[in-house]
Design an enzyme around this catalytic site. Structure first.
Site, PDB file in Angstrom:
ATOM      1  N   HIS A  35       0.842  -1.208   0.000  1.00 32.97           N
ATOM      2  CA  HIS A  35       0.000   0.000   0.000  1.00 32.97           C
ATOM      3  C   HIS A  35       0.879   1.260   0.000  1.00 32.97           C
ATOM      4  CE1 HIS A  35      -2.720  -2.973   2.151  1.00 32.97           C
ATOM      5  NE2 HIS A  35      -3.524  -2.550   1.191  1.00 32.97           N
ATOM      6  N   GLN A  59     -17.464  -7.032  -1.658  1.00 36.73           N
ATOM      7  CA  GLN A  59     -16.547  -7.816  -2.485  1.00 36.73           C
ATOM      8  C   GLN A  59     -16.103  -9.113  -1.821  1.00 36.73           C
ATOM      9  OE1 GLN A  59     -13.590  -4.506  -2.620  1.00 36.73           O
ATOM     10  NE2 GLN A  59     -12.073  -6.153  -2.518  1.00 36.73           N
ATOM     11  N   GLN A 151      -7.934  -7.608 -11.023  1.00 32.89           N
ATOM     12  CA  GLN A 151      -8.630  -6.394 -10.557  1.00 32.89           C
ATOM     13  C   GLN A 151      -8.229  -5.194 -11.407  1.00 32.89           C
ATOM     14  OE1 GLN A 151      -9.496  -5.273  -6.301  1.00 32.89           O
ATOM     15  NE2 GLN A 151      -7.579  -4.161  -6.562  1.00 32.89           N
TER      16      GLN A 151
END
Ligand code: AMP
Length: 253
Positions: A35, A59, A151
């Protein structure tokens, strides 16, 4: 850094910043160096960096996975601030999905197969929350990790198909020194599981599905899939459960 829990507060905070570029990094928290690489890329390119911290229930196709997902908002806020995030958007689930919420983005195409096959509804939840975040924050650039290659491909497809006015920036996968891709779920691996999981990056290093399968089998891992697919580029992708933790990883070929 300003932490904002509501859509109205996020919009108010961003109003004066729209003259410069705005970068958005969507996260589900339990922040790690993967991240932080996204925050750093955004910090280098944008005038304002917004991170979202939202454990998106939509999700998760598995309630136990959602319940066991690590959470530590205070630690995440400290890490985001240290990384130079300007605005942390941390809404409650009811802020994004109030009673009566009934509109969903249903991605097909690249969302079918692999994660789409093994996690029914997963990309519907991802696509819906990302379109909502893009609508709320209105970033010029949104940052996603290559770690979740399918994704990335799904989000790029959604942005293209819905003509959304933003750019998607893809950041390479950050790994531990032994090769294991960083993931919020890694904290759930026992030391033995973690040693076993190293077979995943070793399998990917073969760049060959058959050889990769052999490496995984030799380590006692029964993968859900080992597949080559066009995920924003030719990719060898793996999903496997080690202990009780489901892991995914991939390599660009
Ligand atoms: P998550 O909090 O798991 O939803 O991840 C938020 C963002 O961080 C997604 O775009 C992920 O692809 C990205 N990400 C997660 N792990 C890594 C990693 N090891 N390296 C680079 N990006 C990552």
């Amino acid at each position: 850094m300003k932490t904002v829990p509501t859509i109205a507060a996020a919009r108010a905070e961003l109003k004066a910043r729209r003259t410069g570029t705005i970068g958005l990094v969507p996260t589900m928290g339990a922040l790690h160096a993967g991240h932080l690489a996204l925050f750093q890329a955004a910090r280098e390119e944008c005038d304002t960096v917004v991170a979202s911290l939202f454990l998106n229930p939509a999700q998760f196709n598995n309630a136990a996975d959602l319940a066991a997902y690590p959470r530590d908002e205070a630690r995440d806020a400290a890490l985001a601030e240290e990384a130079g995030v300007d605005i942390l958007f941390a809404p409650a689930a009811t802020e994004l999905y109030p009673t009566g919420f009934a509109t969903w983005i249903e991605p097909a195409g690249v969302a079918e197969g692999l994660e789409g096959a093994y996690r029914p509804g997963h990309f519907r939840g991802v696509a819906t929350v990302c379109v909502k975040l893009f609508s709320i924050i209105q970033p010029d650039i949104a940052y996603f990790g290559r770690k979740d290659a399918q994704q990335v491909a799904v989000i790029k497809q959604v942005v293209r198909d819905l003509n959304l006015p933003l750019e998607i920036c893809v950041v390479p996968t950050v790994r531990d020194s032994d090769g294991l891709a960083l993931s919020s779920r890694n904290v759930r691996l026992s030391p033995e599981d973690r040693a076993t999981a190293l077979a995943i990056p070793q399998a990917l290093a073969t760049h060959d599905p058959d050889a990769a399968r052999r490496v995984l089998t030799a380590a006692g891992i029964e993968p859900e899939y080992v597949a080559i697919a066009d995920l924003d580029g030719p990719t060898l992708a793996v999903a496997a459960t080690v202990g009780s933790t489901r892991l995914i990883d991939n390599v660009l070929l």
